[in-house]
Design a protein around this motif. Sequence first.
Motif, PDB file in Angstrom:
ATOM      1  N   TYR A  25       0.828  -1.200   0.000  1.00 30.12           N
ATOM      2  CA  TYR A  25       0.000   0.000   0.000  1.00 30.12           C
ATOM      3  C   TYR A  25       0.864   1.253   0.000  1.00 30.12           C
ATOM      4  N   ASN A  35      -2.970  -2.700  -2.827  1.00 28.70           N
ATOM      5  CA  ASN A  35      -2.957  -3.764  -3.835  1.00 28.70           C
ATOM      6  C   ASN A  35      -2.719  -5.084  -3.108  1.00 28.70           C
ATOM      7  N   TYR A  37      -2.971  -9.598  -3.379  1.00 25.83           N
ATOM      8  CA  TYR A  37      -3.083 -10.786  -4.224  1.00 25.83           C
ATOM      9  C   TYR A  37      -2.936 -12.016  -3.346  1.00 25.83           C
ATOM     10  N   THR A 124      -7.151  -3.918  -6.369  1.00 28.82           N
ATOM     11  CA  THR A 124      -6.583  -2.595  -6.120  1.00 28.82           C
ATOM     12  C   THR A 124      -7.714  -1.737  -5.599  1.00 28.82           C
TER      13      THR A 124
END
Length: 131
Positions: A25, A35, A37, A124
């Motif tokens: 971040y 972001n 994942y 995001t």
Amino acid sequence: GSFTPTVYGGSVAGTQTYSIQTGRYTKVGQNVVANGYVVMTSMSSATGALQIGGLPFATANVSNNRYFAATEYGLVDFSVGYDSLVLYANPNATILNGLQMGDNVSSQGITIVNVTGVGEFGFTLSYSASA
């Protein structure tokens, strides 16, 4: 900075394992871009709403507001009539919730049981943080 996004069920968190679990971040003033994942290798005993926790800062507490994320996903089974997923955060929260979307149907929450044990999510999110 960094944070650790975690997938879990809203009623029973369950136990998930990951091959990838990463978050980065940037925060300037109260503005945050996060972001994340995750790629799960297994999931066990999770029930309830699909949630991804671990945002680095709580979202601003603004009534009647949702913060929507650009979303990537894989290995999600949708209910009949739905074909896509969006993640969002409510006010004053560090959790993303899932909504399934479709053509000519109202959006509705998606449950963790719609995700296979090897599901993946990328996002995001740009948001205002709580003061």
